[in-house]
Enzyme design. Sequence first.
Site, PDB file in Angstrom:
ATOM      1  N   PRO A 187       3.221 -16.281  -1.369  1.00 41.33           N
ATOM      2  CA  PRO A 187       1.900 -15.661  -1.225  1.00 41.33           C
ATOM      3  C   PRO A 187       1.664 -15.006   0.130  1.00 41.33           C
ATOM      4  O   PRO A 187       0.995 -13.985   0.226  1.00 41.33           O
ATOM      5  CB  PRO A 187       0.936 -16.834  -1.446  1.00 41.33           C
ATOM      6  CG  PRO A 187       1.689 -17.787  -2.301  1.00 41.33           C
ATOM      7  CD  PRO A 187       3.116 -17.672  -1.876  1.00 41.33           C
TER       8      PRO A 187
ATOM      9  N   GLY B  81       5.563 -11.698   1.304  1.00 44.92           N
ATOM     10  CA  GLY B  81       5.707 -10.325   0.816  1.00 44.92           C
ATOM     11  C   GLY B  81       6.985  -9.677   1.310  1.00 44.92           C
ATOM     12  O   GLY B  81       8.075 -10.208   1.130  1.00 44.92           O
TER      13      GLY B  81
ATOM     14  N   GLY C 265      21.982  -3.944  -5.843  1.00 45.54           N
ATOM     15  CA  GLY C 265      22.125  -3.748  -7.286  1.00 45.54           C
ATOM     16  C   GLY C 265      20.814  -3.857  -8.022  1.00 45.54           C
ATOM     17  O   GLY C 265      20.563  -3.114  -8.980  1.00 45.54           O
TER      18      GLY C 265
ATOM     19  N   GLN D  84      -0.716  13.465 -19.125  1.00 49.41           N
ATOM     20  CA  GLN D  84      -1.600  14.625 -18.994  1.00 49.41           C
ATOM     21  C   GLN D  84      -1.349  15.637 -20.109  1.00 49.41           C
ATOM     22  O   GLN D  84      -2.294  16.210 -20.676  1.00 49.41           O
ATOM     23  CB  GLN D  84      -1.399  15.281 -17.623  1.00 49.41           C
ATOM     24  CG  GLN D  84      -2.369  16.410 -17.314  1.00 49.41           C
ATOM     25  CD  GLN D  84      -3.788  15.924 -17.070  1.00 49.41           C
ATOM     26  OE1 GLN D  84      -3.990  14.757 -16.764  1.00 49.41           O
ATOM     27  NE2 GLN D  84      -4.757  16.806 -17.221  1.00 49.41           N
TER      28      GLN D  84
ATOM     29  N   GLY E  89      -3.025  15.030 -23.258  1.00 48.16           N
ATOM     30  CA  GLY E  89      -4.483  15.109 -23.253  1.00 48.16           C
ATOM     31  C   GLY E  89      -5.094  13.745 -23.501  1.00 48.16           C
ATOM     32  O   GLY E  89      -4.576  12.709 -23.081  1.00 48.16           O
TER      33      GLY E  89
ATOM     34  N   GLU F   1      11.509  -5.386  -5.697  1.00 50.83           N
ATOM     35  CA  GLU F   1      12.868  -5.188  -5.161  1.00 50.83           C
ATOM     36  C   GLU F   1      12.822  -4.522  -3.777  1.00 50.83           C
ATOM     37  O   GLU F   1      13.731  -3.791  -3.392  1.00 50.83           O
ATOM     38  CB  GLU F   1      13.741  -4.350  -6.123  1.00 50.83           C
ATOM     39  CG  GLU F   1      13.909  -4.944  -7.505  1.00 50.83           C
ATOM     40  CD  GLU F   1      14.822  -6.158  -7.548  1.00 50.83           C
ATOM     41  OE1 GLU F   1      15.285  -6.582  -6.473  1.00 50.83           O
ATOM     42  OE2 GLU F   1      15.048  -6.684  -8.645  1.00 50.83           O
TER      43      GLU F   1
ATOM     44  N   ASN G 112       8.755   0.674  -1.638  1.00 51.17           N
ATOM     45  CA  ASN G 112       9.351   1.951  -1.263  1.00 51.17           C
ATOM     46  C   ASN G 112       9.137   2.274   0.213  1.00 51.17           C
ATOM     47  O   ASN G 112       9.885   3.071   0.792  1.00 51.17           O
ATOM     48  CB  ASN G 112       8.827   3.073  -2.173  1.00 51.17           C
ATOM     49  CG  ASN G 112       9.481   3.017  -3.543  1.00 51.17           C
ATOM     50  OD1 ASN G 112      10.244   2.087  -3.845  1.00 51.17           O
ATOM     51  ND2 ASN G 112       9.208   4.008  -4.380  1.00 51.17           N
TER      52      ASN G 112
END
Length: 381
Positions: A127, A130, A239, A335, A338, A362, A365
């Site tokens: 917790p 991270g 991996g 999108q 619609g 994983e 980014n």
Amino acid sequence: MDFALSEEQTAIFDMACDFGADHVAPHARKWEAEGTIPKTLWPELGALGFGGLYVRESSGGAGLSRLDATLVFEALSTACPAVAAFLSIHNMCAKMIDAFGSDEMRARVLPEALSMQTVLSYCLTEPGSGSDAAALKTRAVRSTDGWALTGTKAFISGGGYSDAYVVMARTGEAGPKGISAFLVEDGRPGLSFGGLEDKMGWRAQPTRQVQFDNCTIPAANLLGEEGKGFRYAMAGLDGGRLNIAACSLGAAQAALDATLAYMGDRQAFGQSLDRFQALQFRLADMEIELQAARTFLRQAAWKLDQGAPDATKFCAMAKAFVTETGSKVADACLQLHGGYGYLADYGIEKIVRDLRVHQILEGTNEIMRLIVARQLLEARG
């Protein structure tokens, strides 16, 4: 330079794709609504050799390359990325046991893990840690019979569902060198679970906190050597990043395929949507982006298989690029549908929700960019 898949690789991809189409896709919405994946599914995947994709053949695994494995996850994700991603987690654990476990542990655990009679989960995140995974606080203390674990793991796919957990816990000093890895089977005294997390996506995967309150395990459940658990945990991440990227790629491809079919059927202003040049441009952009992502992913997987010195950098770059491309393409597909794209019946909104977390797990980014930047600066000298 040959970019073509071999006959064996094509067969692997087709087998995974066919399995997903027959056994996963028809049930994906139901499993999402129920918040669980039937455990009967896993032995069927195990029978195909998917329970130990890159476990050594001498240990009973399939012995595939990491490139081969990405084909499996890409193909399965065309049916449901939540199912494919859970399989990736199981395979990460099985590989850790094969690579670092004792002969006794491999003999005891791997046969049922490879057949997927035993489903494995991975417990690293806490917790309060991270992205700073080495700051974990779960502690393992030697007991008369083995080890006693105390602490909490968060965001665990398969928490309260899996049959055993590969757990990283602190046995020594602060930092990565004080961390060891353990196998904790379900039902051990002191093991409990938090409530089911209510998530945006991956809703078919049960996710809970995994809690240890003086949880006792035998000495033989230490995975590898004491103090090397963090290294073991990190060894699987390159991996794992390729796998999660492959899951984004497969699901985004499924969204594009569905969008192509929809635009051929849907009429507006007297013609089908695929006759409008502006919309054709958007389709072309998505195809370009997915093909670029696929090439980049397979290059990174090839580097990892070859043991290239820049493999970690390429795995990080591919993970960031492919997961972001997958989400971008899935959103564009919604999108183009619609208002229908917003409805569950068309399947696109589920893909959008499922793929969003791939930019977080994983290694976020942002951490992928940190890895790349650091290697660039090191190369500069």
